[in-house]
Design a protein around this motif. Structure first.
Motif, PDB file in Angstrom:
ATOM      1  N   PRO A   1      50.994 -49.724 -39.176  1.00 52.39           N
ATOM      2  CA  PRO A   1      50.207 -48.885 -38.836  1.00 52.39           C
ATOM      3  C   PRO A   1      48.551 -48.529 -37.552  1.00 52.39           C
ATOM      4  CG  PRO A   1      49.891 -49.759 -41.188  1.00 52.39           C
ATOM      5  CD  PRO A   1      50.711 -50.338 -40.321  1.00 52.39           C
ATOM      6  N   HIS A   2      48.219 -50.102 -37.386  1.00 52.37           N
ATOM      7  CA  HIS A   2      47.550 -50.616 -36.921  1.00 52.37           C
ATOM      8  C   HIS A   2      47.744 -50.083 -35.358  1.00 52.37           C
ATOM      9  CE1 HIS A   2      49.391 -53.585 -37.263  1.00 52.37           C
ATOM     10  NE2 HIS A   2      48.734 -54.910 -35.660  1.00 52.37           N
TER      11      HIS A   2
ATOM     12  N   ALA B   1      47.320 -41.046 -58.948  1.00 50.00           N
ATOM     13  CA  ALA B   1      48.048 -42.241 -58.718  1.00 50.00           C
ATOM     14  C   ALA B   1      49.005 -42.801 -59.904  1.00 50.00           C
ATOM     15  CB  ALA B   1      47.339 -43.205 -59.981  1.00 50.00           C
TER      16      ALA B   1
ATOM     17  N   ASN C   1      53.175 -43.439 -59.860  1.00 50.46           N
ATOM     18  CA  ASN C   1      54.019 -44.131 -59.155  1.00 50.46           C
ATOM     19  C   ASN C   1      55.390 -43.422 -58.281  1.00 50.46           C
ATOM     20  OD1 ASN C   1      55.206 -46.098 -59.301  1.00 50.46           O
ATOM     21  ND2 ASN C   1      54.099 -47.238 -60.459  1.00 50.46           N
TER      22      ASN C   1
ATOM     23  N   ALA D   1      49.547 -41.125 -52.532  1.00 55.17           N
ATOM     24  CA  ALA D   1      48.560 -41.728 -53.627  1.00 55.17           C
ATOM     25  C   ALA D   1      47.798 -40.773 -52.812  1.00 55.17           C
ATOM     26  CB  ALA D   1      48.844 -42.646 -54.011  1.00 55.17           C
ATOM     27  N   GLU D   2      47.152 -41.275 -51.638  1.00 55.32           N
ATOM     28  CA  GLU D   2      45.593 -40.827 -51.151  1.00 55.32           C
ATOM     29  C   GLU D   2      45.861 -39.565 -49.693  1.00 55.32           C
ATOM     30  OE1 GLU D   2      43.211 -44.110 -50.011  1.00 55.32           O
ATOM     31  OE2 GLU D   2      42.277 -42.441 -47.706  1.00 55.32           O
TER      32      GLU D   2
ATOM     33  N   PRO E   1      47.022 -41.232 -40.649  1.00 52.15           N
ATOM     34  CA  PRO E   1      47.174 -43.246 -40.085  1.00 52.15           C
ATOM     35  C   PRO E   1      47.482 -43.460 -41.373  1.00 52.15           C
ATOM     36  CG  PRO E   1      45.017 -41.410 -39.956  1.00 52.15           C
ATOM     37  CD  PRO E   1      46.099 -40.895 -40.751  1.00 52.15           C
ATOM     38  N   TYR E   2      46.783 -44.486 -42.339  1.00 50.53           N
ATOM     39  CA  TYR E   2      47.122 -45.367 -43.090  1.00 50.53           C
ATOM     40  C   TYR E   2      47.795 -45.041 -44.929  1.00 50.53           C
ATOM     41  CZ  TYR E   2      45.128 -48.399 -40.160  1.00 50.53           C
ATOM     42  OH  TYR E   2      44.550 -49.031 -38.719  1.00 50.53           O
TER      43      TYR E   2
ATOM     44  N   ARG F   1      49.014 -44.432 -48.134  1.00 50.55           N
ATOM     45  CA  ARG F   1      48.587 -44.720 -49.598  1.00 50.55           C
ATOM     46  C   ARG F   1      50.489 -44.468 -50.311  1.00 50.55           C
ATOM     47  NH1 ARG F   1      46.640 -48.136 -46.811  1.00 50.55           N
ATOM     48  NH2 ARG F   1      44.671 -49.027 -46.551  1.00 50.55           N
ATOM     49  N   ALA F   2      50.358 -45.497 -51.109  1.00 51.00           N
ATOM     50  CA  ALA F   2      51.427 -45.085 -52.488  1.00 51.00           C
ATOM     51  C   ALA F   2      51.756 -46.499 -53.239  1.00 51.00           C
ATOM     52  CB  ALA F   2      53.088 -44.767 -51.290  1.00 51.00           C
ATOM     53  N   ALA F   3      52.802 -46.094 -54.758  1.00 44.51           N
ATOM     54  CA  ALA F   3      52.647 -47.076 -55.396  1.00 44.51           C
ATOM     55  C   ALA F   3      53.667 -48.115 -54.347  1.00 44.51           C
ATOM     56  CB  ALA F   3      53.469 -46.547 -56.419  1.00 44.51           C
ATOM     57  N   GLY F   4      52.834 -49.158 -54.752  1.00 44.20           N
ATOM     58  CA  GLY F   4      52.960 -50.939 -54.388  1.00 44.20           C
ATOM     59  C   GLY F   4      52.858 -50.969 -52.569  1.00 44.20           C
ATOM     60  N   GLN F   5      52.338 -49.909 -51.644  1.00 42.30           N
ATOM     61  CA  GLN F   5      52.211 -49.674 -50.756  1.00 42.30           C
ATOM     62  C   GLN F   5      51.324 -49.526 -50.437  1.00 42.30           C
ATOM     63  OE1 GLN F   5      55.770 -47.236 -49.229  1.00 42.30           O
ATOM     64  NE2 GLN F   5      56.882 -48.683 -49.648  1.00 42.30           N
ATOM     65  N   LEU F   6      50.443 -51.018 -49.118  1.00 41.49           N
ATOM     66  CA  LEU F   6      49.473 -50.558 -48.484  1.00 41.49           C
ATOM     67  C   LEU F   6      48.796 -51.355 -47.647  1.00 41.49           C
ATOM     68  CD1 LEU F   6      46.060 -49.138 -50.209  1.00 41.49           C
ATOM     69  CD2 LEU F   6      45.944 -52.381 -49.559  1.00 41.49           C
TER      70      LEU F   6
END
Lengths: 466, 466
Positions: B128-129, B237, B239, B247-248, B457-458, B460-465
């Motif tokens: 992602p960066h 939150a 799953n 998630a965000e 950009p970044y 966020r999902a269950a189990g993924q960050l």
């Protein structure tokens, strides 16, 4: 869309038929006439509506029991106003009640808490869902909105891309402040497997926190899109209960590729002046209110900052001036942070205007700031303004891989956790610089509001969540 | 400020001396000439720079080892380009290296992962960066920024105040989805006093969560400022690991006093069209890229939606049409939610354009929606568009205290926890309405990107960050 009162007040009083919608601020009964000042929050002032009670007995009856806070729709003709302070008013012919706000207990409902009398800001803080209806908080929120839009206009017009950096992060912020944990585990039960010391059962399979800054991620995107800015919520779990701190606040963080410190300083100065000029132009009525009621001289201060050229001074020179001046409660000495009294001296006595202090000792600044040749100071810049002190903090970033790694090692940081951040120096690294502005500080500066809790709709602080 | 490549490409090729800054996309060596395509992320296309290696041997030497991803500053004259596809190019006279991006392992640094070949979106998600440096993700982020600005321009021009509703909340969201807890306690240790069942030792002295919507707080401010909108991060939150959920994510929620359902529908339609037209005008080059590479026909679809008049249909009529049509995997029946296949039928077969479905059964909608006279349906509105399905959900709100209290009781809700929300109906209540738009859904719609993880950009999902 139907017109707002702000728009109606700018129309000619040519007897056009209109309907105005809003909340009663004041009501005065005269012989055969009722005067209502109706406000809809689109501007500070309301519109005066005059009802001839003899001509419109039904509407007079509707209006009779109503007081401050009641919501009504009033139809009538827009005519020139004989009264002072307004060009036009409504000659009302119909009053419809939308919702009463009884001034006395009725059917078990306590009286409307925002009666005509003035309320303390402390009292209003306990009513965050209602306080936007007051003159002061309404004006704050309009200025806040206007400044937000100015932020976007400024950066968009200069080729910056708006970047939404993540709120939930795995970064531990490296000393930028205490963190809030984000979790789906239940802290009452000790949700993670006791003793394993890990968060593999948590939502993301690892420890996660609320962000304290979007800067590092913004750096990644500056190395892709050249110019980016963030404008989003940031968090500090600090137990400080002051008029200057919030646990949740909004921050603006531009990051620019191929910028060094001088360009970064120029950007910060342009940006701040753009915001001030925008408020002076677009929020004039509200600023006059603040100037009159909250902070006398406010408009002059803003005007003069907007017209000034920001003075540059190095930290070392500033320290020398402070030591020479003396008389501070907290004795200035090289290597220490500037205290409020020092900022005050620099901006209100030594220079009498905004000041950019640069080249701070590396020990009191973050690991990512670019080292100067002296090995002691970094290319940091703080913008200080009269009355408020520090409003912007920024720096040129260390773009050299070896220099950054060695600084991180010096500080005992775990390079593995920052591997992605170091990638930015491994691949196509460029000089770059950026800064952060706490948005609530800007709103405080522009409105003159003393307590930061009064410039955000729902303030969050230790032990306080209304 | 120095000009971006987007700006330089619009300048006349009058031999003016310029410095361009960016990253090498491609490099071709010819006899005595090197062609470099330089990109700075300000636009999709790069600028061609041509270096005469015989005339400038030192720069030729600098350039020789460089490949895709290397950062350089190139000085030269802006001249008309003999090549196809560009009006101007740089006749280079100096090449300065800012940062290499070696294509092979060097000094222990692995090769730059984004070589010239095409990479799968799945592969890029792990970087992602860096992925913002690719054509696709760069274009997405520019469109995202452009759409964000369009959102602000739309609402600001219509008298709406931008409202920052809180991210940390004590509301439990009443069924809107699973919640993330915000805490300074340590879930591994069971931080709160075991057995007390309370959070009095937590940061705010009570349980707190990440918000799932700013709507309730926006309603409070609509009753103060008449017109407000939010644009901020929201959280679930859940799953679910799909291409449609994060998630965000960022949400836009306007709320308008004195609006009923018809005005709310008109606002949603105007808003959506404004965003589409803004992207079609201001992000044309990027949309052409998406049309060509990601979603053929994209521009036509957007254009036609922007020019259409949205069809209105009640949920009950829509259900009747669906039952008549038949042939669905999930059999349509009154009282059930619309499935993707149903939305597809409505927008792509029955109506062939955007549709607003209204008046849903109360059981499948939220407690705050205004009840219709039939006692069975509420004044809800969902905007469906071809290809994507639901993009906006909204409603008129129940502004009547007794009706809202009775609905909350019916649903077994705790009125005490919503006392502040009920205050809005106790004091100066007005008809009002609003809607919510998931911003990533809009970006997906406009770019044609299939996976929601590729439009933020970044992600966020269950189990993924990452």
């Amino acid at each position: 869309m139907f017109p707002l009162i702000r728009e109606i007040l700018a129309m000619p009083g040519d007897s056009r038929e209109l309907r105005v919608r809003g909340w009663i601020r004041t009501k005065r009964d005269m012989k055969n006439l009722v005067f209502v000042e109706l406000n809809d929050g689109s501007c500070l002032g309301g519109i005066q509506c005059t009802l001839d009670t003899a001509a419109f007995p039904e509407s007079a009856e509707t209006l009779a029991p109503l007081g401050t806070g009641a919501a009504v729709e009033i139809t009538g003709k827009l005519v020139p106003s004989p009264g002072r302070g307004q060009a036009v008013e409504i000659a009302a012919s119909e009053v419809l009640l939308a919702g009463d706000a009884p001034g006395e207990e009725k059917d078990g409902v306590p009286p409307y808490p925002l009666q005509k009398k003035r309320h303390s800001l402390e009292f209003l803080r306990e009513l965050p869902h209602l306080r936007g209806r007051t003159n002061t908080l309404g004006a704050v929120m309009r200025v806040r909105s206007g400044l937000s839009f100015a932020v976007h206009r400024f950066f968009q017009s200069r080729g910056y891309q708006y970047l939404h950096t993540p709120v939930i992060t795995g970064n531990d912020a490296e000393g930028a402040g205490a963190l809030f944990r984000v979790t789906t585990l239940d802290p009452r039960q000790g949700g993670s497997r006791a003793g394993t010391g890990d968060y593999d059962r948590d939502f993301f399979g690892r420890e996660t926190f609320l962000t304290v800054s979007g800067q590092l991620e913004a750096e990644a995107y500056a190395a892709a899109l050249s110019r980016v800015y963030t404008f989003g919520p940031t968090f500090r779990a600090e137990n400080s209960n002051t008029a200057r701190h919030l646990a949740e606040f909004w921050m603006i963080e531009p990051e620019t590729a191929f910028f060094r410190l001088p360009e970064n300083m120029a950007l910060a100065e342009d940006f701040l002046k753009f915001c001030l000029n925008s408020a002076l132009e677009n929020c004039r009525e509200d600023l006059e209110f603040f100037d009159g009621r909250i902070e006398p001289g406010l408009i002059d201060t803003l005007q003069s900052a907007a017209e000034s050229t920001f003075t540059h001074i190095t930290y070392t020179d500033a320290m020398a001036e402070l030591e020479k001046a003396g008389g501070f409660e907290y004795r200035p000495s090289w290597g220490c942070d500037l205290q409020s009294e020092h900022e005050k001296f620099l901006t209100e006595e030594l220079i009498k205007g905004p000041v950019i202090v640069t080249d701070y000792p590396k020990e009191i600044k973050a690991f990512y700031m670019k080292m100067n040749g002296d090995g002691r100071t970094v290319r940091a810049m703080d913008v200080l303004v009269p009355r408020l002190g520090e409003i912007i903090g920024g720096s040129e970033r260390e773009e050299n891989l070896a220099a950054l790694e060695s600084r991180m090692e010096e500080l005992g940081m775990d390079a593995d956790r920052y591997s992605w951040y170091l990638d930015l120096r491994r691949y196509g690294t460029v000089p770059h610089a950026g800064f952060g502005l706490g948005f609530e500080r800007l709103v405080q500066y522009v409105t003159g509001m003393a307590n930061i809790r009064d410039v955000i709709p729902y303030p969050r602080a230790a032990g306080q969540l209304y």
